[in-house]
Scaffold this motif. Structure first.
Motif, PDB file in Angstrom:
ATOM      1  N   THR A  35     -13.581  56.934  -8.736  1.00 44.58           N
ATOM      2  CA  THR A  35     -13.135  57.003 -10.130  1.00 44.58           C
ATOM      3  C   THR A  35     -12.361  55.777 -10.612  1.00 44.58           C
ATOM      4  N   GLU A  36     -11.231  55.452  -9.979  1.00 46.69           N
ATOM      5  CA  GLU A  36     -10.381  54.378 -10.500  1.00 46.69           C
ATOM      6  C   GLU A  36      -9.819  53.525  -9.370  1.00 46.69           C
ATOM      7  N   ASP A  37      -9.374  52.328  -9.731  1.00 44.06           N
ATOM      8  CA  ASP A  37      -8.615  51.484  -8.817  1.00 44.06           C
ATOM      9  C   ASP A  37      -7.211  52.058  -8.654  1.00 44.06           C
ATOM     10  N   PRO A  38      -6.626  51.976  -7.463  1.00 47.30           N
ATOM     11  CA  PRO A  38      -5.237  52.418  -7.314  1.00 47.30           C
ATOM     12  C   PRO A  38      -4.286  51.446  -7.988  1.00 47.30           C
ATOM     13  N   GLU A  39      -3.198  51.979  -8.513  1.00 51.16           N
ATOM     14  CA  GLU A  39      -2.157  51.113  -9.068  1.00 51.16           C
ATOM     15  C   GLU A  39      -1.417  50.407  -7.935  1.00 51.16           C
ATOM     16  N   THR A  40      -1.293  51.109  -6.801  1.00 52.55           N
ATOM     17  CA  THR A  40      -0.649  50.565  -5.614  1.00 52.55           C
ATOM     18  C   THR A  40      -1.122  51.345  -4.402  1.00 52.55           C
ATOM     19  N   LEU A  41      -0.958  50.754  -3.221  1.00 51.71           N
ATOM     20  CA  LEU A  41      -1.227  51.461  -1.967  1.00 51.71           C
ATOM     21  C   LEU A  41       0.062  51.702  -1.189  1.00 51.71           C
ATOM     22  N   ASP A  42       1.197  51.504  -1.841  1.00 49.73           N
ATOM     23  CA  ASP A  42       2.482  51.912  -1.272  1.00 49.73           C
ATOM     24  C   ASP A  42       2.590  53.418  -1.504  1.00 49.73           C
ATOM     25  N   PRO A  43       2.507  54.228  -0.430  1.00 51.43           N
ATOM     26  CA  PRO A  43       2.476  55.689  -0.616  1.00 51.43           C
ATOM     27  C   PRO A  43       3.619  56.229  -1.461  1.00 51.43           C
ATOM     28  N   HIS A  44       4.770  55.583  -1.364  1.00 48.79           N
ATOM     29  CA  HIS A  44       5.953  56.100  -2.047  1.00 48.79           C
ATOM     30  C   HIS A  44       5.988  55.745  -3.523  1.00 48.79           C
ATOM     31  N   LYS A  45       5.012  54.968  -3.983  1.00 46.86           N
ATOM     32  CA  LYS A  45       4.984  54.579  -5.389  1.00 46.86           C
ATOM     33  C   LYS A  45       3.704  55.030  -6.086  1.00 46.86           C
ATOM     34  N   THR A  46       2.938  55.883  -5.418  1.00 46.45           N
ATOM     35  CA  THR A  46       1.700  56.375  -6.007  1.00 46.45           C
ATOM     36  C   THR A  46       1.914  57.731  -6.664  1.00 46.45           C
ATOM     37  N   GLN A  47       0.906  58.141  -7.465  1.00 46.81           N
ATOM     38  CA  GLN A  47       1.023  59.453  -8.106  1.00 46.81           C
ATOM     39  C   GLN A  47      -0.323  60.070  -8.461  1.00 46.81           C
ATOM     40  N   THR A  48      -1.425  59.356  -8.221  1.00 43.74           N
ATOM     41  CA  THR A  48      -2.707  59.855  -8.695  1.00 43.74           C
ATOM     42  C   THR A  48      -3.579  60.395  -7.562  1.00 43.74           C
ATOM     43  N   VAL A  49      -4.593  61.173  -7.949  1.00 44.64           N
ATOM     44  CA  VAL A  49      -5.523  61.752  -6.982  1.00 44.64           C
ATOM     45  C   VAL A  49      -6.373  60.673  -6.334  1.00 44.64           C
ATOM     46  N   TYR A  50      -6.818  59.689  -7.126  1.00 40.37           N
ATOM     47  CA  TYR A  50      -7.678  58.661  -6.537  1.00 40.37           C
ATOM     48  C   TYR A  50      -6.901  57.752  -5.584  1.00 40.37           C
ATOM     49  N   GLU A  51      -5.594  57.631  -5.787  1.00 44.10           N
ATOM     50  CA  GLU A  51      -4.784  56.922  -4.792  1.00 44.10           C
ATOM     51  C   GLU A  51      -4.652  57.759  -3.522  1.00 44.10           C
ATOM     52  N   SER A  52      -4.433  59.060  -3.694  1.00 47.71           N
ATOM     53  CA  SER A  52      -4.259  59.923  -2.517  1.00 47.71           C
ATOM     54  C   SER A  52      -5.525  59.991  -1.678  1.00 47.71           C
ATOM     55  N   THR A  53      -6.701  59.896  -2.309  1.00 46.49           N
ATOM     56  CA  THR A  53      -7.963  59.908  -1.558  1.00 46.49           C
ATOM     57  C   THR A  53      -8.022  58.747  -0.574  1.00 46.49           C
ATOM     58  N   ILE A  54      -7.575  57.579  -1.012  1.00 41.63           N
ATOM     59  CA  ILE A  54      -7.563  56.397  -0.141  1.00 41.63           C
ATOM     60  C   ILE A  54      -6.469  56.526   0.916  1.00 41.63           C
ATOM     61  N   LEU A  55      -5.282  56.924   0.489  1.00 40.17           N
ATOM     62  CA  LEU A  55      -4.145  57.008   1.407  1.00 40.17           C
ATOM     63  C   LEU A  55      -4.369  58.054   2.494  1.00 40.17           C
ATOM     64  N   ARG A  56      -5.126  59.086   2.190  1.00 37.84           N
ATOM     65  CA  ARG A  56      -5.411  60.130   3.174  1.00 37.84           C
ATOM     66  C   ARG A  56      -6.175  59.561   4.370  1.00 37.84           C
ATOM     67  N   ASP A  57      -6.955  58.509   4.151  1.00 36.91           N
ATOM     68  CA  ASP A  57      -7.671  57.849   5.244  1.00 36.91           C
ATOM     69  C   ASP A  57      -6.788  56.844   5.977  1.00 36.91           C
ATOM     70  N   LEU A  58      -5.825  56.261   5.269  1.00 39.23           N
ATOM     71  CA  LEU A  58      -5.034  55.169   5.840  1.00 39.23           C
ATOM     72  C   LEU A  58      -3.774  55.627   6.567  1.00 39.23           C
ATOM     73  N   PHE A  59      -3.192  56.729   6.135  1.00 38.40           N
ATOM     74  CA  PHE A  59      -1.941  57.216   6.712  1.00 38.40           C
ATOM     75  C   PHE A  59      -2.082  58.672   7.142  1.00 38.40           C
ATOM     76  N   GLU A  60      -1.103  59.135   7.891  1.00 37.49           N
ATOM     77  CA  GLU A  60      -1.067  60.549   8.263  1.00 37.49           C
ATOM     78  C   GLU A  60       0.371  61.032   8.293  1.00 37.49           C
ATOM     79  N   GLY A  61       0.631  62.138   7.590  1.00 37.45           N
ATOM     80  CA  GLY A  61       1.958  62.722   7.570  1.00 37.45           C
ATOM     81  C   GLY A  61       2.200  63.607   8.768  1.00 37.45           C
ATOM     82  N   LEU A  62       3.319  64.297   8.768  1.00 35.28           N
ATOM     83  CA  LEU A  62       3.611  65.250   9.843  1.00 35.28           C
ATOM     84  C   LEU A  62       2.536  66.329   9.887  1.00 35.28           C
ATOM     85  N   THR A  63       2.074  66.733   8.708  1.00 28.92           N
ATOM     86  CA  THR A  63       0.928  67.633   8.601  1.00 28.92           C
ATOM     87  C   THR A  63      -0.178  66.906   7.848  1.00 28.92           C
TER      88      THR A  63
END
Length: 530
Positions: A35-63
């Motif tokens: 859908t869209e380009d991310p505004e940022t790939l700093d997890p703590h400064k993101t807010q959109t679904v299309y950013e989270s789709t990318i971050l879900r592949d790049l990082f992993e939380g406790l869960t």
């Protein structure tokens, strides 16, 4: 062997297709529309679904999420919850590593949670983690960062203390706000830690290339603890806001999946791509926001009138091809134990709605012989969004309302709203991060700040939401949330239009895609045929 024959053999060798060595397999490359380009790939400064789709592949939380969108252990292999429901103790996996080989430790999560809550970070979405003890006070600059309820007992043991029992807390930790960042990289590179050449992450994939408005490339992380099970070697994310062009690329086999489709072609797609089309319920709301600090949209009568005039059934059926449902509540239905508060005019006939709207507008100073009401609708550019707002404008015009438009790319659109830029009415959408009414209703709390795009403030609403956050009894808590939503339904700072449904196109070559309420499909669980 003569020279002519030797040259002929050499030419034949060059022309022959290359054959991988015995036992080797070709690289699998997943081309993914996003859908869209991310505004940022700093997890703590993101807010959109299309950013989270990318971050879900790049990082992993406790869960994290599995293929079905369910919460499963991530960087933490296990956890326990104290008897009173406020103390969570996590055990970090002994084989969890960062992409540079450093071990993932409890201190990494302490650092990351303190970083997102530190007001100096400027996190747009920190409020989602307010259930953590003192998080609200820390983020608002009323307490020290070290007062946050997180601590490392040892390298592999993390303790998080909450303000009160929060049944959906494990879901929050899988959200992009709960993702860890590598402290050493931030110390060395500052804000440039997100550049591919500086990149260190702990997820199944690592960033290799970011070409704005073109593509983002990630490759498998060999240091990921479960790397052997990830079958796709490389994933390339493409911004596909031009849905028609993206669909043509899908037809040509250039893209394996799209998370949005051109709704004006839904009939053709249903007929010719029935097996590839995936329609499923989605926990989200498509809505309009009024700038309540700007006259005349500061007047609830104007907001109510404009909301009444919108034919949601027409938009859902004719504009969105029945892939969305008409919405009269801000909280989508389907959450256990909660019945949303709907707008009072929901069951009125179109004629009755129009008459009520006329009366409200006349009371507010608009109508025949008076200054016409002028409304500018701001929206982020997609074909579907354009069709929606144009339809809404046509529904308003019969009452003499003068409608104009302004459209920008998503990054500009959301940044403008978040930074409190001037606007009249704006198109927005919200996808639930966890299945609880609070995840929608918190958006209109006064202190939510950047996410309260309406800049709406209501003391009764804030008081009710605060009481709900402290209420331990589940039934009483939901009753408080219902009261809060009733206030929204009456005031209409946000106008719910449609309950989302996920609309994806998935190639026959792509396996492992499981439809789910979160519309979550991590690359690590997918497979790709040649």
């Amino acid at each position: 062997m003569n020279r002519r024959l030797l040259l002929a053999l050499f030419a034949a060798l060059l022309a022959a297709p290359s054959v991988p060595p015995a036992g080797a397999t070709a690289e699998t490359v997943y081309h993914r529309g996003n859908t869209e380009d991310p505004e940022t790939l700093d997890p703590h400064k993101t807010q959109t679904v299309y950013e989270s789709t990318i971050l879900r592949d790049l990082f992993e939380g406790l869960t994290t999420h599995n293929a079905k969108g369910e919460i499963v252990p991530g960087s933490a292999e296990s956890w326990t919850i104290g008897q009173d429901g406020t103390v969570y103790t996590f055990k970090i996996r002994p084989n969890a590593k960062w992409s540079n080989g450093d071990p993932v430790t409890a201190n990494d999560f302490v650092f990351s949670l303190k970083r997102i809550m530190n007001p100096e970070t400027g996190a747009k979405y920190a409020t989602i983690l307010y259930p953590i003890k003192n998080a609200r006070a820390v983020n608002q600059g009323k307490a020290k960062v070290d007062d946050l309820g997180v601590k490392a007992i040892d390298e592999r043991t993390l303790e998080i203390t909450l303000e009160s029992p929060t049944g959906y807390f494990l879901e929050l930790l899988a959200h992009q706000t709960g993702l860890p960042v590598h402290a050493g990289s931030i110390a060395k590179f500052g804000k440039d830690f997100v550049r591919p050449e500086n990149w260190v992450s702990n997820g199944p994939y690592v960033l290799k290339e970011f070409v704005p408005n073109a593509q983002i490339k990630a490759v498998k992380n060999p240091n990921y603890y479960d790397a052997a099970k990830a079958q796709i070697d490389t994933v390339i994310f493409y911004p596909t806001k031009d849905f028609a062009a993206a669909f043509r690329r899908f037809q040509a086999g250039e893209i394996h999946s799209l998370r949005d489709i051109p709704i004006d072609q839904i009939g053709y797609i249903k007929t010719n791509y029935a097996k590839q089309l995936r329609l499923a319920p989605y926990l989200g709301i498509y809505y309009l926001s009024f700038n309540t600090k700007k006259a005349p949209f500061s007047d609830a009568r104007v907001r109510q009138a404009l909301s009444m005039l919108i034919d949601r059934e027409f938009i859902a059926d004719k504009i969105w091809g029945s892939t969305m449902l008409p919405a009269y509540s801000f909280v989508p239905p389907g959450m256990e134990g909660y019945v949303p508060a709907e707008a009072a005019f929901k069951d009125d006939s179109p004629i009755d709605r129009e008459e009520k709207a006329k009366k409200l507008l006349e009371e507010a100073g608009f109508g025949p012989g008076k200054t016409p009401l002028k409304v500018e609708i701001r929206y982020n550019t997609t074909d579907n969004n354009k069709a929606t707002v144009v339809a809404i404008a046509e529904m308003w015009r019969p009452l003499g309302i003068d409608v104009s438009f302004i459209n920008t790319d998503a990054k500009t659109h959301f940044a403008h709203l978040r930074e409190k830029g001037d606007y009249d009415v704006a198109r927005l959408g919200w996808i639930g991060d966890y299945s609880d009414p609070q995840n929608f209703l918190f958006l209109l709390e006064t202190e939510t700040g950047g996410l309260n795009y309406a800049t709406w403030s209501n003391a009764d609403y804030d008081k009710t939401m605060r009481a709900a956050s402290l209420e331990i009894d589940p039934a009483k808590r939901l009753a408080l949330l219902k009261h809060a939503e009733t206030i929204i339904a009456a005031e209409q700072p946000y106008v719910p239009l449609l309950y989302y449904g996920s609309q994806s196109l998935v190639s026959d070559k792509l396996g492992g895609w499981e439809d789910n309420l979160r519309n979550v499909h991590p690359t690590r669980y997918l497979t790709l045929k040649p």
